[in-house]
Design an enzyme around this catalytic site. Sequence first.
Site, short mmCIF file in Angstrom:
data_model
loop_
_atom_site.label_atom_id
_atom_site.label_comp_id
_atom_site.label_asym_id
_atom_site.label_seq_id
_atom_site.Cartn_x
_atom_site.Cartn_y
_atom_site.Cartn_z
CD GLU A 506 11.03 21.31 25.88
OE1 GLU A 506 9.97 21.55 26.52
OE2 GLU A 506 11.17 20.31 25.17
CG ASN A 564 7.55 23.87 27.91
OD1 ASN A 564 6.91 23.49 26.95
ND2 ASN A 564 8.60 23.19 28.39
CD GLU A 596 9.23 23.87 23.20
OE1 GLU A 596 8.67 23.14 24.06
OE2 GLU A 596 10.28 23.54 22.62
CG ASP A 626 5.34 21.56 23.88
OD1 ASP A 626 5.79 20.66 23.16
OD2 ASP A 626 5.58 21.65 25.11
CD GLU A 683 7.88 17.46 22.68
OE1 GLU A 683 8.43 18.09 23.60
OE2 GLU A 683 6.64 17.31 22.61
#
Length: 729
Positions: A506, A564, A596, A626, A683
Amino acid sequence: MPLEVYLKAARNATHVTNASGDVVFVGIDDKSISEVGSWPWKRSTQARLIEQASKAGAKSIHLDIVYDGPSTRSEDAKFSEALKQSGRVVLADRHLLGTWGNFKQPETRPLPQFRKHARTASISTVYDFGGIIWNTSLSGEIDGKEVPTFAASLADIRGVPNRQFWIDYSINPESIPFLPAADLLNGRFAAGSFTGKHLVIGLDADQLGDRFWIPGWGKMAGANVQILAAETLKRGMPSSLGAAPGMILAFLAALVATLATRPRRIAPLALALAFLILLAGPLVLEHFYLSAEVVPGLLLVSIVSGRLSYLRYKSRARVHEQTGLPNFAALRTSGKIDRALVLAKIHNHAEISSSLSEAEQQDAYRQVVARLSAGDRNDLHQGDDGTFAWTVANGAPIGNHLEALHAMFRSPVQVAGRQIDVALTFGVELGVSRTLPNRIGSAVLAADEAWSEGLRWKLHDPARQEEVNWRVSLLGELDQAIDQGEVWLAYQPQLDIKSGRIIGAEALARWTHPLKGPISPSEFVAAAETNGRIGKLTDFVLDRAISSGAAINRRRIDFQVAVNLSARLLIDRELYARIETMLSAHGLPPSRLTLELTETASLQDADSGLASLCALRDLGVRIAIDDYGTGLSTLDYLKKIPASEIKIDQSFVKSMRVNRSDLIMVQSTIALAHSLGRSVVAEGVEDQQCLDELSQMGCDVAQGFAIGRPMGVRELVQRLQIRTARRAA
């Protein structure tokens, strides 16, 4: 003077009258010069004019021509004989009369041989800067004797004391009977047309001069002025009052306007009335042959009106329209800015303003002012956004008073039979050394903080001022930081749990400020998203992440890069094109990019946002939800979002071993995602035990410190190469 001229001409145009017809102008005009010859004509020819006029029965013959020099003896003799035979001729002379400066018109008289057989009258006049003769007189002194002017002679006025009078130019000069001199010489006129009338013989050609401006009518022969002056005397004796009456009226109006107890009503009325009287009054006076100069009075009224209007504008600029209270601009000049500042803020001001009419708003705020003014306070100031401020002496017991004021607002205000709740908090600022705008801003900030923290009032903390200044400049500095290379990307690896292989990372934005050092992403990313400035940062992260992902994939390493994406950007119509361009430019397959979507952010435009996500999915880009579990976790949400991946928020993963509810949440999410055909990323995996438990639950991908901390792209590439080499060995 010019304005006085224009006003007088305008007044004359409102009551134009015709001449009496008792005076006839015989003009030496272009036609006469064409027939008889160029001027001056022989005096024998001029003698014929006198003879013809006398035969026609003229009462008098006024020659508006100066005969102060000799011609030939025979010609002068013929002219003298014509004067003698007529006995009704009036010759022109000039008496001494000042004009501008020290200039004096020379005294001129007809030759003595002509004066023996004719009376004389003065044609001396004074004209202004525009060539207009406004005034003339009844007589002038020549050789120590009083001689009437042409005007007095034509009006048959004799033996009256000399005085100045103004000429009535409302009399139409075009209505004066006119005959070309050539027609008189040749007898081309109706019999009896001159009987008992005064004749004025004068020049009437542009080439001969002797022309003056007649207000409202244009340039005409000087004889017309003499005739209009005579016509004026036939109607009465004009008198001039000068500028004094207008100035007295203007002064009285100014006095009333400035000393009135109710200036907002009395002052405009008094000044407007004076202005109208000054404009229209001369019309009435001129009906009685009285005149007055009004421009000085109009000027005084205009100056006073302008000054009072300016003062009223400044006053209104310092008064709130709804309540009449002084506003914050007035507070700046109150001389009390060295005291503690208290500010009350109505947090539902917008709702009150939108739901009430203007009159109802005034009623509501009058009640608010009455409550805030409890204790005979008379220094209340009102802002434009539902704020009120006042000052108190430093060291005064503010807290108890504000608590009591807040208690008064527990009961709603009554407006038009409705109960209106007023949500209000107070902010207090003690930094007297700062400027008033800064102090007001700090007090507003304290009131907002009191509202968000559930307090009734709060004191502004000067120690937090630096933090406030930083928040204000943060977004501007962020844009510069992106351009100057202070923002960079860190990559946190993602592990495929079944194969034990790093399959992606990420991309996380990082900002290293040259003075403040590392800035928390939660601070600058949240600020950019809240204030609608997330677009530039997202484009920067996408471009760098796609570039890095493409470079890694070119090393024959299957690698997924995740970025993101704020839900706010989904309404950007250019987003799809920009992402497609970046993927094409860097050579990264769309399937290797994961966007995300933060599950806590709602779609501002659901239809447009879903359409953007579907278009990106059709392009081949993977969509992930997310922070799952922290916001809009509904089956309908999961059904609508075209996501192929769900990321469980780290708050559940970290505490699932100590909190059974979080454990059940993680297990159910994995099961739900798999039942919908979607993979799961966990996560916050920080140790091996947590990773083992996720493996037992069937989780697909893990991300966290147990897998790898966020790292630079070079460190990530080295780690991927080492793992690839180990697998090959």
